[in-house]
Design a protein around this motif. Sequence first.
Motif, mmCIF file in Angstrom:
data_model
loop_
_atom_site.group_PDB
_atom_site.id
_atom_site.type_symbol
_atom_site.label_atom_id
_atom_site.label_comp_id
_atom_site.label_asym_id
_atom_site.label_seq_id
_atom_site.Cartn_x
_atom_site.Cartn_y
_atom_site.Cartn_z
ATOM 1 N N MET A 1 0.923 -1.976 -7.160
ATOM 2 C CA MET A 1 -0.337 -1.968 -6.407
ATOM 3 C C MET A 1 -0.600 -0.570 -5.904
ATOM 4 S SD MET A 1 -0.440 -5.478 -4.262
ATOM 5 C CE MET A 1 -0.010 -7.017 -5.038
ATOM 6 N N LEU A 2 -1.877 -0.207 -5.907
ATOM 7 C CA LEU A 2 -2.285 1.112 -5.446
ATOM 8 C C LEU A 2 -3.225 0.995 -4.263
ATOM 9 C CD1 LEU A 2 -3.087 2.898 -8.827
ATOM 10 C CD2 LEU A 2 -0.921 2.848 -7.589
ATOM 11 N N HIS A 3 -3.150 1.955 -3.381
ATOM 12 C CA HIS A 3 -4.134 2.125 -2.311
ATOM 13 C C HIS A 3 -5.472 2.422 -2.975
ATOM 14 C CE1 HIS A 3 -6.200 4.093 1.037
ATOM 15 N NE2 HIS A 3 -5.299 3.528 1.841
ATOM 16 N N THR A 4 -6.560 2.053 -2.342
ATOM 17 C CA THR A 4 -7.884 2.310 -2.945
ATOM 18 C C THR A 4 -8.102 3.797 -3.217
ATOM 19 O OG1 THR A 4 -8.873 2.304 -0.735
ATOM 20 C CG2 THR A 4 -8.998 0.259 -1.993
ATOM 21 N N ASP A 5 -7.480 4.675 -2.436
ATOM 22 C CA ASP A 5 -7.612 6.116 -2.662
ATOM 23 C C ASP A 5 -6.773 6.611 -3.845
ATOM 24 O OD1 ASP A 5 -9.250 6.243 -0.447
ATOM 25 O OD2 ASP A 5 -7.671 6.950 0.902
ATOM 26 N N GLY A 6 -5.945 5.749 -4.409
ATOM 27 C CA GLY A 6 -5.043 6.175 -5.463
ATOM 28 C C GLY A 6 -5.512 5.901 -6.878
ATOM 29 N N HIS A 7 -6.575 5.148 -7.027
ATOM 30 C CA HIS A 7 -7.023 4.774 -8.376
ATOM 31 C C HIS A 7 -7.533 5.978 -9.159
ATOM 32 C CE1 HIS A 7 -6.711 0.374 -7.938
ATOM 33 N NE2 HIS A 7 -6.837 0.675 -6.651
ATOM 34 N N GLY A 8 -7.147 6.030 -10.442
ATOM 35 C CA GLY A 8 -7.645 7.054 -11.344
ATOM 36 C C GLY A 8 -7.024 8.428 -11.178
ATOM 37 N N ARG A 9 -5.908 8.519 -10.481
ATOM 38 C CA ARG A 9 -5.290 9.823 -10.213
ATOM 39 C C ARG A 9 -3.950 10.026 -10.918
ATOM 40 N NH1 ARG A 9 -5.261 10.519 -3.984
ATOM 41 N NH2 ARG A 9 -4.202 12.428 -4.636
ATOM 42 N N GLY A 10 -3.536 9.067 -11.714
ATOM 43 C CA GLY A 10 -2.304 9.214 -12.482
ATOM 44 C C GLY A 10 -1.039 8.744 -11.793
ATOM 45 N N GLY A 11 -1.123 8.399 -10.531
ATOM 46 C CA GLY A 11 0.075 7.954 -9.806
ATOM 47 C C GLY A 11 0.590 6.615 -10.281
ATOM 48 N N GLY A 12 -0.313 5.728 -10.675
ATOM 49 C CA GLY A 12 0.108 4.426 -11.188
ATOM 50 C C GLY A 12 0.935 4.577 -12.454
ATOM 51 N N LYS A 13 0.494 5.459 -13.332
ATOM 52 C CA LYS A 13 1.240 5.723 -14.571
ATOM 53 C C LYS A 13 2.618 6.287 -14.241
ATOM 54 C CE LYS A 13 1.209 8.352 -18.825
ATOM 55 N NZ LYS A 13 0.737 9.536 -19.497
ATOM 56 N N ARG A 14 2.687 7.224 -13.327
ATOM 57 C CA ARG A 14 3.978 7.815 -12.957
ATOM 58 C C ARG A 14 4.902 6.780 -12.295
ATOM 59 N NH1 ARG A 14 0.414 11.778 -11.341
ATOM 60 N NH2 ARG A 14 0.890 11.499 -9.125
ATOM 61 N N LEU A 15 4.322 5.904 -11.477
ATOM 62 C CA LEU A 15 5.124 4.832 -10.885
ATOM 63 C C LEU A 15 5.730 3.947 -11.972
ATOM 64 C CD1 LEU A 15 3.081 3.548 -7.811
ATOM 65 C CD2 LEU A 15 5.491 4.216 -7.793
ATOM 66 N N MET A 16 4.896 3.572 -12.952
ATOM 67 C CA MET A 16 5.382 2.692 -14.013
ATOM 68 C C MET A 16 6.412 3.385 -14.890
ATOM 69 S SD MET A 16 4.369 -0.332 -13.618
ATOM 70 C CE MET A 16 4.992 -0.904 -15.195
ATOM 71 N N GLU A 17 6.237 4.661 -15.142
ATOM 72 C CA GLU A 17 7.237 5.401 -15.923
ATOM 73 C C GLU A 17 8.578 5.401 -15.193
ATOM 74 O OE1 GLU A 17 4.161 8.410 -18.254
ATOM 75 O OE2 GLU A 17 5.179 9.115 -16.431
ATOM 76 N N ALA A 18 8.557 5.636 -13.891
ATOM 77 C CA ALA A 18 9.787 5.614 -13.101
ATOM 78 C C ALA A 18 10.404 4.224 -13.086
ATOM 79 C CB ALA A 18 9.518 6.096 -11.679
#
Length: 155
Positions: A79-96
Amino acid sequence: MIRAATPADAAQIAAIWNDAIRETTITFNPVEKTEDDVATLCAQRCFVWDEDGQILGFARYFPFRSGEGYRFTVEHTIMLHTDGHGRGGGKRLMEALCAHAKAAGMHSMFAGCSVENAGAVAFHAKLGFQKVATLPEVGFKFGRWIDLVLMQKRL
């Protein structure tokens, strides 16, 4: 920065999670998480996306089902904070998360996505998850039945 979650992250993670519980169908659970609930989960294969002390997302994995035969298969939550969408952090979280699960000997990871969350289905597909099933009307929230898309990635 992607890092392992700690109990000190519980309040911010709970805020992200509870917003999704209250406002969306990305989770079918209608019961909000307490900080104590989340603090316990933080010690169990959980990662956060931290930017200068602000948690913009979290991801964790857990057993897919009980029983010895499923010991190499996990499911995850992201899950991402609304400010986090579209910034690549979700992809990095999933890679980790996937790297950690693979290093722990896991063979495959499942994503359970609400059919109403087309963005989650597309996100997981970009990360190599394949749709393996749609489970009709298994979730119930906001007075309606919702389908669940199961996606799998072999690690």
